[in-house]
Design an enzyme around this catalytic site. Structure first.
Site, PDB file in Angstrom:
ATOM      1  N   VAL A  68      43.884   1.787  11.343  1.00  0.00           N
ATOM      2  CA  VAL A  68      43.863   0.640  10.443  1.00  0.00           C
ATOM      3  C   VAL A  68      45.299   0.226  10.153  1.00  0.00           C
ATOM      4  O   VAL A  68      46.132   1.060   9.799  1.00  0.00           O
ATOM      5  CB  VAL A  68      43.157   0.993   9.109  1.00  0.00           C
ATOM      6  CG1 VAL A  68      43.264  -0.171   8.120  1.00  0.00           C
ATOM      7  CG2 VAL A  68      41.700   1.352   9.345  1.00  0.00           C
ATOM      8  N   ALA A 113      50.114   1.748   8.014  1.00  0.00           N
ATOM      9  CA  ALA A 113      48.943   1.951   8.877  1.00  0.00           C
ATOM     10  C   ALA A 113      48.470   3.388   8.741  1.00  0.00           C
ATOM     11  O   ALA A 113      49.169   4.232   8.158  1.00  0.00           O
ATOM     12  CB  ALA A 113      49.308   1.666  10.329  1.00  0.00           C
ATOM     13  N   LYS A 114      47.311   3.666   9.227  1.00  0.00           N
ATOM     14  CA  LYS A 114      46.843   5.055   9.284  1.00  0.00           C
ATOM     15  C   LYS A 114      45.798   5.151  10.373  1.00  0.00           C
ATOM     16  O   LYS A 114      45.094   4.183  10.664  1.00  0.00           O
ATOM     17  CB  LYS A 114      46.202   5.451   7.941  1.00  0.00           C
ATOM     18  CG  LYS A 114      46.126   6.931   7.739  1.00  0.00           C
ATOM     19  CD  LYS A 114      47.478   7.458   7.312  1.00  0.00           C
ATOM     20  CE  LYS A 114      47.460   8.880   6.873  1.00  0.00           C
ATOM     21  NZ  LYS A 114      48.690   9.200   6.125  1.00  0.00           N
ATOM     22  N   GLY A 115      45.697   6.347  10.956  1.00  0.00           N
ATOM     23  CA  GLY A 115      44.671   6.559  11.970  1.00  0.00           C
ATOM     24  C   GLY A 115      43.933   7.848  11.688  1.00  0.00           C
ATOM     25  O   GLY A 115      44.384   8.686  10.893  1.00  0.00           O
ATOM     26  N   ASP A 154      49.747  13.831  10.581  1.00  0.00           N
ATOM     27  CA  ASP A 154      49.114  13.879   9.264  1.00  0.00           C
ATOM     28  C   ASP A 154      48.270  15.156   9.265  1.00  0.00           C
ATOM     29  O   ASP A 154      48.481  16.040  10.106  1.00  0.00           O
ATOM     30  CB  ASP A 154      48.277  12.610   9.029  1.00  0.00           C
ATOM     31  CG  ASP A 154      47.993  12.372   7.552  1.00  0.00           C
ATOM     32  OD1 ASP A 154      48.882  11.885   6.845  1.00  0.00           O
ATOM     33  OD2 ASP A 154      46.881  12.704   7.087  1.00  0.00           O
TER      34      ASP A 154
END
Ligand code: GLU
Length: 425
Positions: A68, A113-115, A154
């Protein structure tokens, strides 16, 4: 990797709503333009993929992956990729927005952003994780890029996965592109200081907050929940600054020693013991791991998962200061109770921003084709963290609000100002 089992999703606050409720308070305090508010309240891009992977036993399993991008108005979007069983789109959306605010608070030129991939890496072989990581990278070839969107580690991922991402992306582009990902192993262009960076930033913000609260670090007692990359370095560095870490915890439970736990020893024990503290004898095991949160300590560092401090348990918190090493460890509903109790909270988007700050340095070094010394990395990241803390603290005085809302105000203000100049709607 230390890992605290999160509560089942149904028992947890919706992380996106938690993020929005703080965003709303800050937006109102700032008098944010409604149009900009509407732009920022939803992510600019969401990509969800199904990743079929051949498992070692020959079967094919399909994994769910997301990336995202909340905003790229300040620069290429930046944020980690999480491998965990409780990954879901709402959580990734919240974490992506948090990255926008985090980068803006520390004033680095990135969007957020992050996944995430829904999987349990601890139950997978290295080969399975590698195939999954490569498939995810393939699926995101149009999303990732050193000028576009830059992943990082992460929960559940580290330098090993970042190396596979870089390799897969580089193969597809016919040339080594090391600036497409940060948190890489040193030999692939990783930065000195990146591994400790988040924990180090927690230490810098904890010391700054102790100063404001007139807590002498040499007499301070600390409890750290989570003994992964963030918690263990935060504990170690605070111990090195003279504080006494009386309690630590991980998936195996919580450990207490009123005379202080030797953190070097605990880290060595964990490293030689499959990554967990199980049977660690430098402290006594507590009957209930959650009780770590309720200890009468000066500083509590929640550095595990989201929502560990919530409406059900917030009454029992006795720490004077909370420094959020994890993303979202305090649910939004608990904020008011904490503020009423007079506990100073250094919020996640400020306290744990040391990681992305040194990610930024890694990217800068990759693009320069040059390597900084560890001393330079630490000096610059300490300065960025301290400046960000001071700015947030001043803002909290000016708006007479908690540090969390002040951090959102600083971040949203920067993003809104950028929109004002860029325009383009
Ligand atoms: N995953 C880390 C965070 O939540 C680091 C992100 C990065 O370095 O891009 O801040």
């Amino acid at each position: 990797m230390a890992y605290i089992e999160p509560a089942p999703i149904k028992d947890r606050a919706n992380p996106f709503e938690s993020m929005m409720s703080r965003f709303n308070i800050a937006a109102e305090a700032l008098g944010l333009d409604e149009q900009i508010y509407n732009v920022l309240k939803s992510p600019s891009k969401q990509v969800s993929v199904s990743l079929p992977i051949t498992m070692d036993d020959g079967s094919i399993r399909v994994f769910e992956g997301h990336r995202v991008i909340h905003s790229n108005i300040l620069g290429p979007s930046k944020g980690g990729v999480r491998y965990a069983m409780d990954v879901h789109l709402d959580e990734v959306k919240a974490l992506a927005a948090w990255m926008t605010w985090k980068c803006a608070v520390v004033d680095i030129p990135y969007g957020g952003a992050k996944g995430g991939i829904k999987c349990n890496p601890r139950e997978m072989s290295a080969g399975e994780v590698e195939r999954l990581t490569r498939a995810y990278t393939q699926a995101m070839l149009d999303v990732f890029g050193p000028d576009r969107d830059i992943p990082a580690p992460d929960m559940g991922t580290g330098p090993r996965e970042m190396a596979w991402m870089m390799d897969e992306y580089s193969r597809a582009h016919g040339t080594t592109v090391n600036a497409m990902v940060t948190g890489k192993p040193l030999v692939l262009g990783g930065s000195l200081g990146r591994t400790e960076a988040t924990g180090r930033g927690v230490m810098v913000s904890a010391l700054a907050a102790m100063e404001k609260s007139q807590i002498n670090p040499y007499q301070a007692t600390i409890a750290v929940q989570g003994f992964g990359n963030v918690g263990s370095f935060a504990a170690l560095l605070l111990e090195e600054r003279g504080s006494t870490v009386v309690s630590i915890s991980d998936i195996s439970g919580a450990y207490y020693n009123e005379n202080g736990i030797n953190i070097q020893e605990a880290i060595a024990y964990r490293n030689n013991n499959g990554g967990v503290l199980e049977n660690f004898d430098g402290a006594e095991k507590m009957d209930n791991a959650e009780d770590l949160l309720f200890l009468e300590v000066d500083v509590l560092v929640p550095a595990a998962v989201e929502d560990v401090i919530n409406l059900k348990n917030v009454d029992k918190i006795k720490a004077k200061l909370i420094v959020e090493g994890a993303n979202g460890p305090t649910s939004a509903e608990a904020d008011d109770v904490i503020n009423d109790k007079g506990i100073l909270v250094v919020p996640d988007i400020l306290a744990n921003a040391g990681g992305v700050t040194v990610s930024y340095f890694e990217w800068v070094q990759n693009r320069l084709g040059y390597k900084w010394t560890g001393e330079r990395v630490n000096r610059r990241s300490d300065r960025i963290m301290k400046d960000a803390f001071d700015k947030v603290y001043e803002t909290s005085q000016k708006h007479n609000c908690p540090l969390r809302i002040a951090a959102y105000i600083v971040a949203i203000d920067k993003v809104a100002e950028t929109y004002k100049y860029r325009g383009g709607f």
